[in-house]
Design a protein around this motif. Structure first.
Motif, PDB file in Angstrom:
ATOM      1  N   THR A 221       0.842  -1.207   0.000  1.00 30.96           N
ATOM      2  CA  THR A 221       0.000   0.000   0.000  1.00 30.96           C
ATOM      3  C   THR A 221       0.872   1.252   0.000  1.00 30.96           C
ATOM      4  N   THR A 222       1.927   1.236   0.804  1.00 35.63           N
ATOM      5  CA  THR A 222       2.820   2.397   0.842  1.00 35.63           C
ATOM      6  C   THR A 222       3.404   2.670  -0.554  1.00 35.63           C
ATOM      7  N   LEU A 223       3.868   1.608  -1.216  1.00 29.78           N
ATOM      8  CA  LEU A 223       4.467   1.795  -2.548  1.00 29.78           C
ATOM      9  C   LEU A 223       3.422   2.236  -3.570  1.00 29.78           C
ATOM     10  N   ASN A 224       2.211   1.648  -3.480  1.00 26.14           N
ATOM     11  CA  ASN A 224       1.147   2.050  -4.412  1.00 26.14           C
ATOM     12  C   ASN A 224       0.778   3.506  -4.225  1.00 26.14           C
ATOM     13  N   TRP A 225       0.635   3.887  -2.966  1.00 29.66           N
ATOM     14  CA  TRP A 225       0.222   5.268  -2.699  1.00 29.66           C
ATOM     15  C   TRP A 225       1.349   6.249  -3.060  1.00 29.66           C
ATOM     16  N   ALA A 226       2.566   5.803  -2.934  1.00 30.66           N
ATOM     17  CA  ALA A 226       3.690   6.679  -3.294  1.00 30.66           C
ATOM     18  C   ALA A 226       3.636   6.982  -4.792  1.00 30.66           C
ATOM     19  N   GLY A 227       3.102   6.041  -5.573  1.00 30.99           N
ATOM     20  CA  GLY A 227       2.848   6.305  -6.999  1.00 30.99           C
ATOM     21  C   GLY A 227       3.991   5.934  -7.918  1.00 30.99           C
ATOM     22  N   ASP A 228       3.788   6.181  -9.225  1.00 32.12           N
ATOM     23  CA  ASP A 228       4.746   5.720 -10.222  1.00 32.12           C
ATOM     24  C   ASP A 228       5.681   6.806 -10.745  1.00 32.12           C
ATOM     25  N   THR A 229       5.525   8.023 -10.242  1.00 31.51           N
ATOM     26  CA  THR A 229       6.444   9.087 -10.670  1.00 31.51           C
ATOM     27  C   THR A 229       7.811   8.806 -10.054  1.00 31.51           C
ATOM     28  N   GLU A 230       8.877   9.083 -10.796  1.00 29.43           N
ATOM     29  CA  GLU A 230      10.221   8.984 -10.197  1.00 29.43           C
ATOM     30  C   GLU A 230      10.455  10.194  -9.297  1.00 29.43           C
ATOM     31  N   PHE A 231      10.956   9.990  -8.126  1.00 30.50           N
ATOM     32  CA  PHE A 231      11.287  11.110  -7.237  1.00 30.50           C
ATOM     33  C   PHE A 231      12.803  11.305  -7.266  1.00 30.50           C
ATOM     34  N   GLY A 242      15.213  -0.830   7.734  1.00 32.78           N
ATOM     35  CA  GLY A 242      15.025  -0.630   6.294  1.00 32.78           C
ATOM     36  C   GLY A 242      13.814  -1.335   5.705  1.00 32.78           C
ATOM     37  N   ASN A 243      12.843  -1.659   6.542  1.00 31.20           N
ATOM     38  CA  ASN A 243      11.626  -2.335   6.065  1.00 31.20           C
ATOM     39  C   ASN A 243      11.006  -1.621   4.864  1.00 31.20           C
ATOM     40  N   PHE A 244      10.916  -0.290   4.928  1.00 33.91           N
ATOM     41  CA  PHE A 244      10.379   0.475   3.794  1.00 33.91           C
ATOM     42  C   PHE A 244      11.500   0.947   2.858  1.00 33.91           C
ATOM     43  N   THR A 245      12.693   1.175   3.442  1.00 31.53           N
ATOM     44  CA  THR A 245      13.780   1.767   2.657  1.00 31.53           C
ATOM     45  C   THR A 245      14.104   0.925   1.412  1.00 31.53           C
ATOM     46  N   PHE A 246      14.263  -0.387   1.606  1.00 31.23           N
ATOM     47  CA  PHE A 246      14.749  -1.196   0.484  1.00 31.23           C
ATOM     48  C   PHE A 246      13.698  -1.397  -0.608  1.00 31.23           C
ATOM     49  N   PRO A 247      12.431  -1.648  -0.252  1.00 34.26           N
ATOM     50  CA  PRO A 247      11.415  -1.678  -1.320  1.00 34.26           C
ATOM     51  C   PRO A 247      11.303  -0.331  -2.041  1.00 34.26           C
ATOM     52  N   LEU A 248      11.474   0.784  -1.312  1.00 39.97           N
ATOM     53  CA  LEU A 248      11.416   2.102  -1.963  1.00 39.97           C
ATOM     54  C   LEU A 248      12.588   2.257  -2.936  1.00 39.97           C
ATOM     55  N   MET A 249      13.770   1.773  -2.527  1.00 40.48           N
ATOM     56  CA  MET A 249      14.958   1.856  -3.401  1.00 40.48           C
ATOM     57  C   MET A 249      14.753   1.059  -4.670  1.00 40.48           C
ATOM     58  N   GLN A 250      14.089  -0.091  -4.480  1.00 45.36           N
ATOM     59  CA  GLN A 250      13.869  -0.959  -5.635  1.00 45.36           C
ATOM     60  C   GLN A 250      12.879  -0.334  -6.605  1.00 45.36           C
ATOM     61  N   LYS A 251      11.880   0.332  -6.047  1.00 43.91           N
ATOM     62  CA  LYS A 251      10.858   0.924  -6.922  1.00 43.91           C
ATOM     63  C   LYS A 251      11.374   2.183  -7.623  1.00 43.91           C
ATOM     64  N   ASP A 299      10.237  15.743  -3.936  1.00 41.67           N
ATOM     65  CA  ASP A 299      10.622  14.528  -3.213  1.00 41.67           C
ATOM     66  C   ASP A 299       9.453  13.790  -2.560  1.00 41.67           C
ATOM     67  N   LEU A 300       9.782  12.566  -2.120  1.00 39.44           N
ATOM     68  CA  LEU A 300       8.820  11.740  -1.366  1.00 39.44           C
ATOM     69  C   LEU A 300       9.357  11.561   0.048  1.00 39.44           C
ATOM     70  N   VAL A 301       8.483  11.720   1.044  1.00 36.36           N
ATOM     71  CA  VAL A 301       8.873  11.444   2.431  1.00 36.36           C
ATOM     72  C   VAL A 301       7.953  10.361   2.985  1.00 36.36           C
ATOM     73  N   VAL A 302       8.561   9.308   3.537  1.00 37.42           N
ATOM     74  CA  VAL A 302       7.811   8.272   4.251  1.00 37.42           C
ATOM     75  C   VAL A 302       8.222   8.395   5.703  1.00 37.42           C
ATOM     76  N   LEU A 303       7.261   8.442   6.612  1.00 34.15           N
ATOM     77  CA  LEU A 303       7.657   8.442   8.022  1.00 34.15           C
ATOM     78  C   LEU A 303       6.818   7.465   8.805  1.00 34.15           C
ATOM     79  N   ASP A 304       7.482   6.749   9.703  1.00 32.15           N
ATOM     80  CA  ASP A 304       6.840   5.660  10.451  1.00 32.15           C
ATOM     81  C   ASP A 304       7.298   5.748  11.909  1.00 32.15           C
ATOM     82  N   PRO A 305       6.845   6.797  12.621  1.00 37.21           N
ATOM     83  CA  PRO A 305       7.361   7.018  13.976  1.00 37.21           C
ATOM     84  C   PRO A 305       6.854   5.998  14.990  1.00 37.21           C
ATOM     85  N   PRO A 306       7.474   5.952  16.172  1.00 37.08           N
ATOM     86  CA  PRO A 306       6.960   5.086  17.228  1.00 37.08           C
ATOM     87  C   PRO A 306       5.627   5.625  17.771  1.00 37.08           C
TER      88      PRO A 306
END
Ligand SMILES: C[S@@+](CC[C@H](N)C(=O)[O-])C[C@H]1O[C@@H](n2cnc3c(N)ncnc32)[C@H](O)[C@@H]1O
Length: 381
Positions: A221-231, A242-251, A299-306
């Motif tokens: 869902t995070t990757l879908n919502w982030a969308g297909d534009t290159e940032f 890096g739970n989100f970091t590495f999939p984001l790098m791949q996309k 840019d795109l910012v993802v944040l997942d605070p405690p």
């Protein structure tokens, strides 16, 4: 309301924190272990000016979603507080609570509120637990107490871990310690069961998503919502390992990716996983990082605070930087709602136009009142 007095009440709904809510003479009463529409005889345990707390003395008429938990210690163990509620009702309550909380803090916000995403497993989903051992007793702390509730099993924990309970109990007993031992058991990345002590010097493996059956849906869902534009740049704040970091790098294959995380063990694990030159992994407090961050408009910012959320400073800095998209992943609806309020207040003061595009809740922690939520913020052009 007088402490120790007994009154009949009817539960309206569940509250943040997990108790049921009833009203008596206009006063809100929080009742742990209740179920919506329960008719209960309760005893007041705490009486404050604006609210009271009570314990169930007798279930006079069970609500339609009340059930007897399978787990023999569900009503005393501090681990689960919603096992007495059917999963359908748990989901209904979480979905309603998140919406109500966001609206309470931000009544003027309009957004798409998508249906809750159920967890693929409602039992046997936890891959990391922190049992205790003291005076020959192995288990979890009782609710609101440091007494150990002894267990042979834990039905929300993956079986590969619970099968090891006898071995871990013996391992802890062999330490012959008089002190309370805090343990940690988890399934490692290569599927091995690991366990050890949590001490003042060693706080365990650090954060990891505990429900690996639901985590892929959160990522998707995070990757879908982030969308297909290159940032040009992607920022993953509170990145963990890096739970989100590495999939984001791949996309986003040409983006410069920045991960920010405070826990040195998680930073080390994250850095060890990927040496790509596009990636910078900072060991830093996010607030300190934001003082020198170079977030730009594209840019795109993802944040997942405690659970405590981000901070007014961080939300203000994000509004000021005006990245085209922000995905906020939250494990506490109150801190999310408060951070959104700060964000929109600062956006308005700074003359930046954003909208809350959509919000979705995820059932990440079944049998408890905890809930995960994703929110997408984007520049309103
Ligand atoms: C909810 S977890 C998310 C981790 C990661 N995104 C994941 O999905 O595995 C929050 C993370 O924030 C880290 N953290 C807590 N306070 C922080 C702070 N002030 N600055 C940076 N990181 C922090 C924690 O160590 C934890 O790894």
């Amino acid at each position: 309301m007088i402490v120790n007095s007994r009154i009949p009440v009817k539960i309206e709904k569940m509250a943040i924190g997990g108790a049921g809510i009833a009203r008596h003479d206009g006063l809100v009463i929080f009742v742990p272990l209740a179920t919506p529409e329960d008719e209960l005889l309760v005893e007041i345990t705490t009486a404050k000016k604006n609210f009271a707390e009570a314990r169930i003395v007798e279930v006079l008429k069970p609500g339609p979603a009340r059930r007897t938990p399978d787990c023999p210690v569900a009503l005393v163990c501090g681990g689960c507080n919603w096992q007495q509620i059917t999963e359908d009702e748990q989901r209904k309550q979480k979905e309603a609570l998140v919406l109500e909380t966001i609206k309470k803090f931000n009544p003027e916000l309009n957004f798409d509120y998508l249906p809750l995403q159920p967890s693929p497993r409602v039992f046997r989903y936890r891959n990391r637990i922190q049992p205790k051992f003291h005076n020959g007793r192995f288990g979890f702390f009782a609710r609101n107490s440091h007494e150990i509730v002894e267990i042979d099993d834990c039905p929300i924990t993956e079986e590969v871990l619970t099968k090891k309970f006898p071995e871990v109990r013996q391992w802890a007993a062999d330490k012959k310690s008089r002190e309370l031992l805090r343990l940690e058991m988890y399934i490692s990345e290569n599927e091995e069961v690991r366990y050890g002590l949590i001490t003042d010097e060693d706080d365990g493996i650090g954060f990891s998503q505990v429900n690996r059956f639901q985590n892929p849906h959160l990522l998707e869902t995070t990757l879908n919502w982030a969308g297909d534009t290159e940032f040009p740049q992607v920022f993953d704040l509170y990145a963990g390992a890096g739970n989100f970091t590495f999939p984001l790098m791949q996309k986003y294959k040409s983006a410069k990716v920045t991960a920010v995380e405070l826990n040195p063990k998680l930073v080390e694990r994250g850095r060890g996983q990927n040496k790509d030159k596009r990636l910078s992994y900072f060991m830093s407090d996010v607030e300190s990082y934001m003082r020198r961050a170079t977030i730009q408009k594209q840019d795109l910012v993802v944040l997942d605070p405690p659970r405590a959320g981000a901070s007014e400073y961080i939300m203000r800095a994000l509004a000021a930087a005006e990245p085209q998209k922000i995905i906020y992943i939250s494990c506490h609806p109150v801190s999310l709602a408060r951070d959104l309020k700060w964000f929109f207040a600062w956006a308005q003061k700074l003359g930046k136009k954003f909208r809350l595009e959509r919000v979705q809740t995820f059932e990440m922690f079944p049998q408890t009142d905890h809930v995960e939520t994703i929110a997408e913020l984007r520049v309103d052009s």
